[in-house]
Design a protein around this motif. Structure first.
Motif, mmCIF file in Angstrom:
data_model
loop_
_atom_site.group_PDB
_atom_site.id
_atom_site.type_symbol
_atom_site.label_atom_id
_atom_site.label_comp_id
_atom_site.label_asym_id
_atom_site.label_seq_id
_atom_site.Cartn_x
_atom_site.Cartn_y
_atom_site.Cartn_z
ATOM 1 N N ALA A 34 0.828 -1.209 0.000
ATOM 2 C CA ALA A 34 0.000 0.000 0.000
ATOM 3 C C ALA A 34 0.861 1.257 0.000
ATOM 4 N N HIS A 35 1.948 1.233 0.761
ATOM 5 C CA HIS A 35 2.854 2.392 0.794
ATOM 6 C C HIS A 35 3.455 2.638 -0.588
ATOM 7 N N ILE A 36 3.889 1.576 -1.249
ATOM 8 C CA ILE A 36 4.522 1.723 -2.561
ATOM 9 C C ILE A 36 3.516 2.208 -3.596
ATOM 10 N N VAL A 37 2.320 1.649 -3.580
ATOM 11 C CA VAL A 37 1.283 2.074 -4.532
ATOM 12 C C VAL A 37 0.944 3.548 -4.328
ATOM 13 N N SER A 38 0.795 3.950 -3.064
ATOM 14 C CA SER A 38 0.480 5.354 -2.776
ATOM 15 C C SER A 38 1.612 6.274 -3.249
ATOM 16 N N TRP A 39 2.849 5.847 -3.017
ATOM 17 C CA TRP A 39 3.983 6.651 -3.469
ATOM 18 C C TRP A 39 3.975 6.786 -4.988
ATOM 19 N N ALA A 40 3.755 5.676 -5.702
ATOM 20 C CA ALA A 40 3.754 5.709 -7.170
ATOM 21 C C ALA A 40 2.639 6.612 -7.691
ATOM 22 N N GLN A 41 1.477 6.555 -7.062
ATOM 23 C CA GLN A 41 0.372 7.414 -7.476
ATOM 24 C C GLN A 41 0.717 8.886 -7.264
ATOM 25 N N SER A 42 1.425 9.182 -6.162
ATOM 26 C CA SER A 42 1.808 10.566 -5.889
ATOM 27 C C SER A 42 2.802 11.088 -6.922
ATOM 28 N N ARG A 43 3.506 10.187 -7.589
ATOM 29 C CA ARG A 43 4.477 10.564 -8.632
ATOM 30 C C ARG A 43 3.860 10.510 -10.028
ATOM 31 N N ASN A 116 14.696 -9.756 -0.313
ATOM 32 C CA ASN A 116 15.074 -9.117 -1.551
ATOM 33 C C ASN A 116 14.812 -7.611 -1.470
ATOM 34 N N GLY A 117 14.857 -7.097 -0.201
ATOM 35 C CA GLY A 117 14.594 -5.690 -0.005
ATOM 36 C C GLY A 117 15.592 -4.796 -0.700
ATOM 37 N N MET A 118 16.844 -5.247 -0.829
ATOM 38 C CA MET A 118 17.848 -4.432 -1.508
ATOM 39 C C MET A 118 17.536 -4.325 -2.995
ATOM 40 N N GLY A 119 17.098 -5.418 -3.594
ATOM 41 C CA GLY A 119 16.684 -5.356 -4.989
ATOM 42 C C GLY A 119 15.451 -4.491 -5.172
ATOM 43 N N MET A 120 14.484 -4.625 -4.252
ATOM 44 C CA MET A 120 13.285 -3.794 -4.308
ATOM 45 C C MET A 120 13.647 -2.318 -4.201
ATOM 46 N N ALA A 121 14.579 -1.997 -3.306
ATOM 47 C CA ALA A 121 15.007 -0.611 -3.144
ATOM 48 C C ALA A 121 15.620 -0.078 -4.431
ATOM 49 N N ALA A 122 16.388 -0.908 -5.129
ATOM 50 C CA ALA A 122 16.985 -0.476 -6.397
ATOM 51 C C ALA A 122 15.904 -0.187 -7.436
ATOM 52 N N CYS A 123 14.903 -1.058 -7.510
ATOM 53 C CA CYS A 123 13.798 -0.844 -8.457
ATOM 54 C C CYS A 123 13.104 0.491 -8.182
ATOM 55 N N LEU A 124 12.802 0.753 -6.917
ATOM 56 C CA LEU A 124 12.089 1.976 -6.558
ATOM 57 C C LEU A 124 12.967 3.208 -6.727
ATOM 58 N N ALA A 125 14.260 3.059 -6.467
ATOM 59 C CA ALA A 125 15.179 4.182 -6.647
ATOM 60 C C ALA A 125 15.281 4.588 -8.114
ATOM 61 N N VAL A 126 15.255 3.619 -9.025
ATOM 62 C CA VAL A 126 15.266 3.947 -10.453
ATOM 63 C C VAL A 126 13.980 4.674 -10.837
ATOM 64 N N LEU A 127 12.844 4.192 -10.316
ATOM 65 C CA LEU A 127 11.576 4.867 -10.596
ATOM 66 C C LEU A 127 11.594 6.308 -10.092
ATOM 67 N N GLU A 128 12.229 6.538 -8.954
ATOM 68 C CA GLU A 128 12.255 7.865 -8.344
ATOM 69 C C GLU A 128 13.204 8.818 -9.063
ATOM 70 N N SER A 129 14.213 8.288 -9.703
ATOM 71 C CA SER A 129 15.286 9.112 -10.245
ATOM 72 C C SER A 129 14.828 9.912 -11.467
ATOM 73 N N ASP A 130 15.502 11.025 -11.672
ATOM 74 C CA ASP A 130 15.304 11.792 -12.905
ATOM 75 C C ASP A 130 16.621 11.983 -13.646
ATOM 76 N N ASP A 131 17.643 11.224 -13.249
ATOM 77 C CA ASP A 131 18.966 11.371 -13.856
ATOM 78 C C ASP A 131 19.552 10.037 -14.310
ATOM 79 N N ILE A 132 18.716 9.023 -14.472
ATOM 80 C CA ILE A 132 19.173 7.714 -14.937
ATOM 81 C C ILE A 132 18.549 7.445 -16.300
ATOM 82 N N ALA A 133 19.376 7.198 -17.293
ATOM 83 C CA ALA A 133 18.882 6.933 -18.643
ATOM 84 C C ALA A 133 18.301 5.534 -18.729
ATOM 85 N N HIS A 134 17.127 5.436 -19.317
ATOM 86 C CA HIS A 134 16.508 4.116 -19.515
ATOM 87 C C HIS A 134 15.427 4.212 -20.581
#
Length: 485
Positions: A34-43, A116-134
């Motif tokens: 729920a926290h992740i979904v709410s965060w994604a919606q806010s973005r 796998n929290g470290m992998g999850m954190a990496a996924c969310l950090a990429v979503l949050e970033s505005d300076d990573i090419a993808h």
């Protein structure tokens, strides 16, 4: 926020710190989801959950990358709940307490959840970033990976669009995984009968504890002891010296964690002092045999309350014999991949119930033939002990593809960054990749991650320097994904 949020790369560590603060053991991931979904919606990101609870978050390509092939970054939401014997931690309500320990991050008296929290954190950090090419990016976060792969089993075709999948659930930086073991649960059920507990006896409880435990796949070849097996050895040996009757017995908590603790409650005609001498001698024997690996091993004896019932003699003999005969550990090493376990099983949980004793195993195998061999062996054991056996939760392995374009791309990125090739390997653990291939047979996949030691145990820790390299590799892979086909 804890001190780990100050580590580099900060965006990734801040997300991991947040994940630690929200309880998320298997079957209890809803608060974190729920926290992740709410965060994604806010973005204003495109976010949805499927019928089983998996999360998909899509992010458009960065400028100039619109024509690149779509990438799915994937992790699982849940963590394994294991704690030290003296911990009162409640994984459903209490946060994980991470801290820096030299070159590592670990947790206070519990599993850390880097798997796998470290992998999850990496996924969310990429979503949050505005300076990573993808290119076009999707993040897939699955539920219940550790306790049955419910999310991966329930994944439906047509929901994901990407051509490449980056699974972030591996635990050795410098190694890229392109295959994994399949698995299946086995449950042996032994019928038992009870009798009225005898009068004028000593009531005592014996516990084997302090073992290191660990991941029943990655750590199965490390020589770590299984508490269920050690308790069986104690009882088998005690049969030759004492008159006793079992009133309760249990060991282990998870099918996919090597058991760290097991205990039995007995009624005996011999004194507590006689039993203390026996238990002390048994502990000394175990330490002589296992002490280099199991440095915290303990065998403890204490008085116990009287029970109303104990096992009949026939049931007790059959139970101890079954426990002693139950296979556990490495069954065969791979002939093809040097140093990799081909087939294993873990006697993860033993319980004494009202009308039966249950033995729960997790079988792992790179080849179906290996899994079938172990299943036949367990079936024969059940037949000999007049027990029932059931198999469930079978999941496929992930067959290696040495022609994988993604694997070759990742290898080239590694060489460019560090000047040498990563080790390409197959892991003796159950990654979700094999299941993803069923609804999405076109996916080209690899698995990678930072260095995590002792997952599924309270000793779990993640190497700080390897997290930085994992983050660097993630950015390089995303930037070098080729044009869409």
């Amino acid at each position: 926020m804890s001190d780990i949020s100050k580590l580099e790369p900060q965006r990734l560590w801040r997300w991991f710190d947040t994940i630690c603060q929200i309880p998320h053991p298997s079957k209890h991931e809803d608060a974190l989801a729920a926290h992740i979904v709410s965060w994604a919606q806010s973005r204003q990101l495109d976010v949805s959950r499927d019928s089983v609870g998996n999360i998909r978050i899509a992010k458009p390509a960065t400028a100039g990358m619109e024509s690149r092939a779509g990438v799915i970054m994937q992790a699982h939401l849940d963590m394994v709940p294991q704690k030290t014997d003296d911990s009162h931690h409640d994984f459903t309500t209490d946060p994980i307490l991470p801290y820096v320990d030299g070159e590592w991050v670990t947790a206070t008296q519990t599993t850390l959840g880097a798997d796998n929290g470290m992998g999850m954190a990496a996924c969310l950090a990429v979503l949050e970033s505005d300076d990573i090419a993808h290119g076009p990016l999707e993040v897939l976060l699955t539920i219940d990976e550790e306790a049955g792969m419910t999310g991966a089993f329930g994944l439906q075709s047509g929901w994901l669009q990407g051509e490449y999948l980056l699974n972030t659930d591996s635990e050795q930086e410098g190694e890229i995984y392109m295959g994994c073991a399949g698995g299946e649960d086995a449950l042996i059920t032994l019928p038992i009968t009870w009798q009225t507990a005898p009068a004028d006896t000593t009531h005592l409880r014996i516990e084997i504890s302090g073992l290191k435990g660990g991941h029943s796949g990655c750590d199965i070849d490390t020589g770590r002891a299984n508490a269920n097996q050690l308790l069986a050895r104690l009882l088998s040996k005690a049969q030759n010296q004492f008159d006793f009757e079992i009133s309760a017995l249990s060991g282990g908590t998870l099918r996919n964690a090597i058991p760290r603790q097991a205990e039995v409650i007995l009624h005996s005609k011999q004194s507590l002092a006689d039993w203390q001498s026996f238990v002390s001698a048994f502990e000394a024997e175990l330490k002589a045999h296992l002490g280099h690996t199991e440095t915290g091993l303990q065998c403890t004896l204490e008085s116990s309350d009287a029970a109303k019932q104990t096992l009949t003699a026939a049931s007790q003999i059959r139970l101890i014999s079954l426990l002693m005969a139950a296979p556990n550990g490495v069954m065969r090493m791979s002939d093809v991949i040097h140093g990799v376990v081909e087939t294993s099983l873990n006697l993860g949980i033993v319980r004494l119930e009202s009308d039966h004793a249950s033995l729960c195993f997790l079988i792992r195998a790179l080849l179906d033939e290996g899994k079938e061999m172990v299943k036949h062996q367990l079936t024969s054991l059940a037949s000999l002990s007049e027990s029932d056996i059931a198999f469930a939760g079978s999941y496929p392995g992930w067959a290696p593809d040495d022609q994988s374009p993604l694997m070759h791309l990742v290898k080239a990125c590694y060489v460019d960054a560090y000047g040498f090739e990563p080790k390409i390997n197959v892991i003796h653990a159950g990654l979700e990749c094999g299941l993803f291939k069923q609804p999405y047979p076109h996916l080209d996949m690899i698995s990678y991650g930072p260095t995590i030691k002792f997952p599924h145990s309270p000793d779990e820790k993640v190497e700080i320097a390897s997290v930085a390299k994992f983050w660097q590799q993630t950015q390089l892979i995303l930037a070098n994904i080729p044009q869409a086909k």
